[in-house]
Design a protein around this motif. Structure first.
Motif, PDB file in Angstrom:
ATOM      1  N   ILE A 192      -5.794 -43.678   2.319  1.00  0.00           N
ATOM      2  CA  ILE A 192      -5.606 -43.687   0.803  1.00  0.00           C
ATOM      3  C   ILE A 192      -6.518 -42.705   0.263  1.00  0.00           C
ATOM      4  O   ILE A 192      -7.670 -43.102   0.137  1.00  0.00           O
ATOM      5  CB  ILE A 192      -5.647 -45.097   0.241  1.00  0.00           C
ATOM      6  N   GLY A 193      -6.087 -41.620  -0.311  1.00  0.00           N
ATOM      7  CA  GLY A 193      -6.759 -40.587  -1.009  1.00  0.00           C
ATOM      8  C   GLY A 193      -7.048 -39.595   0.218  1.00  0.00           C
ATOM      9  O   GLY A 193      -7.899 -39.616   1.038  1.00  0.00           O
TER      10      GLY A 193
ATOM     11  N   ARG B  69      -2.451 -39.005  -4.735  1.00  0.00           N
ATOM     12  CA  ARG B  69      -1.722 -39.145  -6.143  1.00  0.00           C
ATOM     13  C   ARG B  69      -0.865 -37.814  -6.429  1.00  0.00           C
ATOM     14  O   ARG B  69       0.193 -37.985  -7.003  1.00  0.00           O
ATOM     15  CB  ARG B  69      -2.941 -39.379  -7.027  1.00  0.00           C
TER      16      ARG B  69
ATOM     17  N   ASN C 145       1.735 -42.190  -4.901  1.00  0.00           N
ATOM     18  CA  ASN C 145       1.247 -43.548  -5.111  1.00  0.00           C
ATOM     19  C   ASN C 145       2.492 -44.525  -5.186  1.00  0.00           C
ATOM     20  O   ASN C 145       2.452 -45.795  -4.626  1.00  0.00           O
ATOM     21  CB  ASN C 145       0.827 -43.698  -6.239  1.00  0.00           C
TER      22      ASN C 145
ATOM     23  N   THR D 242      -9.720 -46.577   2.692  1.00  0.00           N
ATOM     24  CA  THR D 242      -9.969 -46.186   1.172  1.00  0.00           C
ATOM     25  C   THR D 242     -10.766 -44.986   1.524  1.00  0.00           C
ATOM     26  O   THR D 242     -11.981 -45.379   1.617  1.00  0.00           O
ATOM     27  CB  THR D 242     -10.243 -47.192   0.342  1.00  0.00           C
TER      28      THR D 242
ATOM     29  N   CYS E  88     -10.573 -42.501  -1.633  1.00  0.00           N
ATOM     30  CA  CYS E  88     -10.222 -41.889  -2.714  1.00  0.00           C
ATOM     31  C   CYS E  88     -11.296 -41.857  -3.856  1.00  0.00           C
ATOM     32  O   CYS E  88     -11.972 -42.828  -3.653  1.00  0.00           O
ATOM     33  CB  CYS E  88      -8.762 -42.558  -3.159  1.00  0.00           C
TER      34      CYS E  88
ATOM     35  N   LEU F 216     -13.246 -43.284  -7.316  1.00  0.00           N
ATOM     36  CA  LEU F 216     -13.340 -44.408  -8.265  1.00  0.00           C
ATOM     37  C   LEU F 216     -13.030 -43.794  -9.480  1.00  0.00           C
ATOM     38  O   LEU F 216     -13.620 -43.227  -9.979  1.00  0.00           O
ATOM     39  CB  LEU F 216     -14.596 -45.061  -7.943  1.00  0.00           C
ATOM     40  N   THR F 217     -11.901 -44.198 -10.080  1.00  0.00           N
ATOM     41  CA  THR F 217     -11.392 -43.869 -11.695  1.00  0.00           C
ATOM     42  C   THR F 217     -10.800 -45.075 -12.015  1.00  0.00           C
ATOM     43  O   THR F 217     -10.806 -46.023 -11.537  1.00  0.00           O
ATOM     44  CB  THR F 217     -10.379 -42.610 -11.579  1.00  0.00           C
TER      45      THR F 217
ATOM     46  N   GLU G 212      -8.078 -45.486 -13.136  1.00  0.00           N
ATOM     47  CA  GLU G 212      -6.884 -45.886 -12.713  1.00  0.00           C
ATOM     48  C   GLU G 212      -7.049 -46.507 -11.132  1.00  0.00           C
ATOM     49  O   GLU G 212      -6.070 -47.496 -10.826  1.00  0.00           O
ATOM     50  CB  GLU G 212      -5.822 -44.634 -12.439  1.00  0.00           C
ATOM     51  N   SER G 213      -7.911 -46.301 -10.528  1.00  0.00           N
ATOM     52  CA  SER G 213      -7.960 -46.807  -9.259  1.00  0.00           C
ATOM     53  C   SER G 213      -8.883 -47.754  -8.894  1.00  0.00           C
ATOM     54  O   SER G 213      -8.928 -48.572  -7.885  1.00  0.00           O
ATOM     55  CB  SER G 213      -8.651 -45.516  -8.154  1.00  0.00           C
TER      56      SER G 213
ATOM     57  N   MET H 241      -8.005 -51.344  -7.243  1.00  0.00           N
ATOM     58  CA  MET H 241      -6.569 -51.171  -6.790  1.00  0.00           C
ATOM     59  C   MET H 241      -5.962 -51.956  -5.431  1.00  0.00           C
ATOM     60  O   MET H 241      -5.190 -52.093  -5.195  1.00  0.00           O
ATOM     61  CB  MET H 241      -6.558 -49.549  -6.503  1.00  0.00           C
TER      62      MET H 241
ATOM     63  N   LEU I 255     -13.164 -49.983  -5.831  1.00  0.00           N
ATOM     64  CA  LEU I 255     -11.973 -49.920  -5.544  1.00  0.00           C
ATOM     65  C   LEU I 255     -11.322 -51.255  -4.976  1.00  0.00           C
ATOM     66  O   LEU I 255     -10.238 -51.480  -5.224  1.00  0.00           O
ATOM     67  CB  LEU I 255     -11.698 -48.959  -4.339  1.00  0.00           C
TER      68      LEU I 255
END
Length: 312
Positions: free
Chosen positions: A153-154, A178, A203, A218, A220, A222-223, A225-226, A229, A252
């Motif tokens: 993921i990412g 994404r 996604n 994982t 990806c 860290l935002t 949105e994430s 998750m 995450l």
């Protein structure tokens, strides 16, 4: 006239200690650069003295930036900048920088560490420790990476380095990115990043890919949105007993969801180099679970990456 010293501050004491050790080594022939280290509690009151700072794990917010009256550059010894208030720094003319992970060996190091955590879970590291303590031989019976389906993921620099190393293990590789808005063809056009893996998607395929994966990694950013998750919905969608490895950011993962999934057996193992807060409490009950392996945020901490980051 003597040259005025450039003052460089590393924020935090006893955090990633070799980051400052390597920096001092490579600056040994530059006596006009003074390299200091301060505890996080002392940074804000002294930041006005410094031209450059390396934030490490400090939250460098608007309050700290407003006191950095000499500051020319805020940098990270690595790739993460989520702790820096970039708009506030930009507003007062302070540049903000990080070191790209692809050319310095950081991504490569993180990819190797992700495989280390996979092996620790599949071979049951805690079970082996228990066998040694009780002088038992020939147990536990482990699993191989060979033949497994691995979901990344990412698919950034770490993901690409991870694929290059996983190929030798004989796995089927899925990847989520994404920016891949629609599910791509099974074998995308050569030259596209997605062509490096067996199946690639955006996604929208996250839960379907999770349901078919034996190991999920994982890596990806860290935002907003994430964040969180890996929650109840995601864990319920996973194949029962699948392993989860996190070499990105602790945020995450939703702590309560992960803990419950481990206790129910839905999550078959958790390998993490990053945690929800750091340093992580060694008395946290999550660490007592026999299927949890934690390392102290060392995935990118290798001699190769530190040497190359200083050169950068």
């Amino acid at each position: 006239m003597a040259m005025e010293a450039v003052r460089l501050l590393f924020c935090g004491v006893n955090e990633f200690p070799d980051s400052i050790n390597f920096t001092r080594f490579f600056l040994r022939n530059h006596p006009h650069v003074q390299v200091d280290e301060l505890s996080l509690e002392d940074v804000v009151d002294n930041i006005y003295k410094y031209d450059i700072c390396v934030v490490r794990k400090m939250k460098f917010d608007e309050s700290a930036i407003s006191r950095a009256t000499k500051m020319k550059l805020i940098a990270q010894f690595g790739v993460g900048l989520e702790g820096v208030d970039i708009p506030s720094a930009t507003k007062v003319g302070i540049k903000v920088a990080r070191i790209p992970s692809d050319d310095c060996g950081n991504a490569l190091s993180c990819a190797e560490h992700a495989i280390y955590l996979m092996l620790a879970l599949l071979r049951d590291q805690k079970g082996m420790d228990k066998s040694i303590a009780s002088r038992q031989l020939g147990q536990p019976t482990g699993q191989t990476i060979y033949g497994k389906t691995v979901l990344i993921i990412g698919f950034g620099n770490i993901g690409k380095e991870l694929v290059a190393r996983l190929r030798a293990f004989g796995v089927h590789i899925l990847a989520i990115k994404r920016s891949w808005k629609n599910k791509l063809a099974h074998v995308p056009a050569e030259g596209h990043d997605a062509s490096l893996v067996d199946e690639a998607a955006g996604n929208e395929a996250l839960y379907e890919f999770a349901s078919r994966s034996d190991i999920i990694v994982t890596c990806c950013p860290l935002t907003p949105e994430s964040a969180g998750m890996i929650n109840d919905k995601f864990l319920a969608a996973m194949k029962k007993g699948a392993k989860l490895v996190n070499v990105a950011r602790g945020g995450l993962l939703d702590y309560a969801s992960v803990k419950a999934a481990l206790e129910s057996g839905q999550l078959g193992g958790l390998g993490m180099d990053v945690a929800w807060y750091e340093p992580f409490d060694p008395a946290d009950p999550l660490l007592e679970h026999p299927k949890v392996v934690l390392t102290p945020h060392v995935a990118g901490v290798t001699e190769l990456s530190y040497k190359n980051m200083d050169y950068c």
